[in-house]
Design an enzyme around this catalytic site. Structure first.
Site, PDB file in Angstrom:
ATOM      1  N   GLU A 134     -11.402  -0.218  -3.267  1.00  0.00           N
ATOM      2  CA  GLU A 134     -10.524   0.396  -2.127  1.00  0.00           C
ATOM      3  C   GLU A 134      -9.258   0.901  -2.710  1.00  0.00           C
ATOM      4  OE1 GLU A 134      -9.082  -3.142   0.279  1.00  0.00           O
ATOM      5  OE2 GLU A 134      -7.798  -3.712  -1.372  1.00  0.00           O
ATOM      6  N   ASP A 176       0.982  -1.043   0.109  1.00  0.00           N
ATOM      7  CA  ASP A 176       0.042  -0.007   0.033  1.00  0.00           C
ATOM      8  C   ASP A 176       0.801   1.186   0.147  1.00  0.00           C
ATOM      9  OD1 ASP A 176      -2.265  -1.751   0.508  1.00  0.00           O
ATOM     10  OD2 ASP A 176      -1.910  -1.543   2.351  1.00  0.00           O
TER      11      ASP A 176
HETATM   12  O1  FUB Z   1      -3.124  -3.463   3.414  1.00  0.00           O
HETATM   13  C1  FUB Z   1      -4.324  -3.661   4.021  1.00  0.00           C
HETATM   14  C2  FUB Z   1      -5.330  -3.476   2.979  1.00  0.00           C
HETATM   15  O2  FUB Z   1      -5.366  -4.261   1.887  1.00  0.00           O
HETATM   16  C3  FUB Z   1      -5.256  -2.136   2.649  1.00  0.00           C
HETATM   17  O3  FUB Z   1      -5.815  -1.277   3.239  1.00  0.00           O
HETATM   18  C4  FUB Z   1      -6.226  -2.330   1.189  1.00  0.00           C
HETATM   19  O4  FUB Z   1      -5.937  -1.262   0.123  1.00  0.00           O
HETATM   20  C5  FUB Z   1      -5.348  -3.685   0.703  1.00  0.00           C
HETATM   21  O5  FUB Z   1      -4.134  -3.365   0.191  1.00  0.00           O
END
Ligand code: FUB
Length: 344
Positions: free
Chosen positions: A244, A34
């Site tokens: 997301e 991320d």
């Molecule tokens: O790294 C945890 C979660 O997985 C992140 O918040 C999302 O974007 C995905 O990458």
């Protein structure tokens, strides 16, 4: 088939799909994911998640992503030495947070660096907090409470040329965005999405930040993504709809809202005329990587545009990821050239 040493040296390691990686992990001493990259004082600072080993099995809520702290990466330029900073913020230093320090972002204003981060509170609800430091590497000091009016995961803060900053946030499934439809958390809401495939999909939220950078200046609104038919992308369009990983950047006066499609594993983008949108869906700019998730940031440095993302090259485990970078190229009409994370 066994590769000769010469082939390995020339092409690098071979992925489980038999192909070669487009780029190599930026750091190998810790697991990172991320990556939110920013240029501060002419250098690149990356604010990643810090993945750690866990015995928690993979599930649809992402319970295996059990991260507890943040460490910042610093480099003078892409290709240069990468410094891994010390712990910048630990979950035990955040009174309201219990676990799962997920994808963070950072911003700078008037001599202060701001770290924005999601975590589950003591009731298991994902909220978004902020912490401050005088140093881009931290350590950061967290506000005692989460940011009022913000919720779910994956904050991304964009500062426009006029100095106004906006926070984009949200994520479905484990990110719980589907439980906030009314603006209040519904503990009985779906574990995944709204199960309304013909209706507009759930989408990211955006709100202007207050001048103190630690509060929202307004009620969050939807980041509307319109398909080619001029209508909002629907919940059933899994290869297009927001899942997301919001990230906003501005290029030639246009606003690029980028995000992950989650269960279909693409990075996608949509273009608008202002930070609120609406945004017009343009397509995928990164094809699926090794591993379930990827999550991006896009930043200009030394005249070139760079895409930071992550895969699971080092571990081949979904919850132990490593960040990477590659150059991003635009077509004359402003669209982004699609990147394959494997070469041949
Ligand atoms: O790294 C945890 C979660 O997985 C992140 O918040 C999302 O974007 C995905 O990458």
């Amino acid at each position: 088939a066994l590769l000769s040493t010469a082939a390995l040296a020339k092409d690098g390691p071979v992925a489980p799909n038999g192909r070669h990686y487009l780029s190599q992990p930026l750091v190998t001493s810790i697991y990172t994911a991320d990556p939110s990259a920013h240029v501060f004082n002419g250098k690149i600072y990356i604010y990643p998640s810090h993945d750690i080993k866990t015995n928690i099995p993979d599930d649809d809520l992402g319970s295996q992503y059990a991260m507890r702290d943040y460490r910042v990466l610093e480099m003078d330029h892409v290709g240069g030495k990468v410094t891994v900073g010390p712990v910048a913020l630990d979950v035990d230093q955040v009174p309201w947070a219990a676990k799962q320090m997920w994808a963070p972002d950072a911003a700078y204003k008037n001599g202060t660096y701001y770290l924005y981060f999601p975590a589950r509170d003591h009731q298991g609800i994902f909220r978004i907090g902020v912490a401050t430091s005088k140093n881009p590497m931290g350590p950061f000091k967290a506000d005692p409470k989460p940011i009022p009016g913000a919720y779910s995961i994956d904050p991304a803060v964009f500062t426009d040329s006029d100095g106004k900053s906006y926070m984009y946030f949200g994520g479905i499934w484990g990110g719980q965005l589907q439980r906030w439809v009314t603006g209040k958390y519904n503990p009985h809401g779906s574990a995944t999405d709204l199960h309304q495939d013909d209706k507009p999909a759930l989408t990211a939220k955006v709100a202007m930040l207050a001048p103190d950078m630690q509060h929202l200046a307004e009620k969050p609104r939807d980041v509307v993504i319109l398909g080619k038919d001029g209508k909002p992308v629907t919940g059933g369009e899994h290869d297009k709809r927001f899942f997301e990983a919001s990230w906003m950047f501005k290029r030639d006066g246009k606003y690029y809202f980028t995000y992950s499609t989650g269960d279909t594993h693409f990075l996608a983008y949509a273009i608008g005329d202002n930070p609120y949108g609406p945004f017009h869906y343009k397509g995928h700019f990164l094809l699926p990587v090794q591993g379930w998730t990827t999550h991006q940031s896009i930043v200009k440095h030394n005249g070139k545009w760079w895409l930071f993302y992550a895969d699971t090259q080092l571990s081949n485990k979904n919850s132990l990821r490593n960040v990477k970078v590659t150059q991003l190229h635009f077509n004359p009409d402003g669209t982004i050239q699609t990147i394959d994370p494997f070469t041949h």
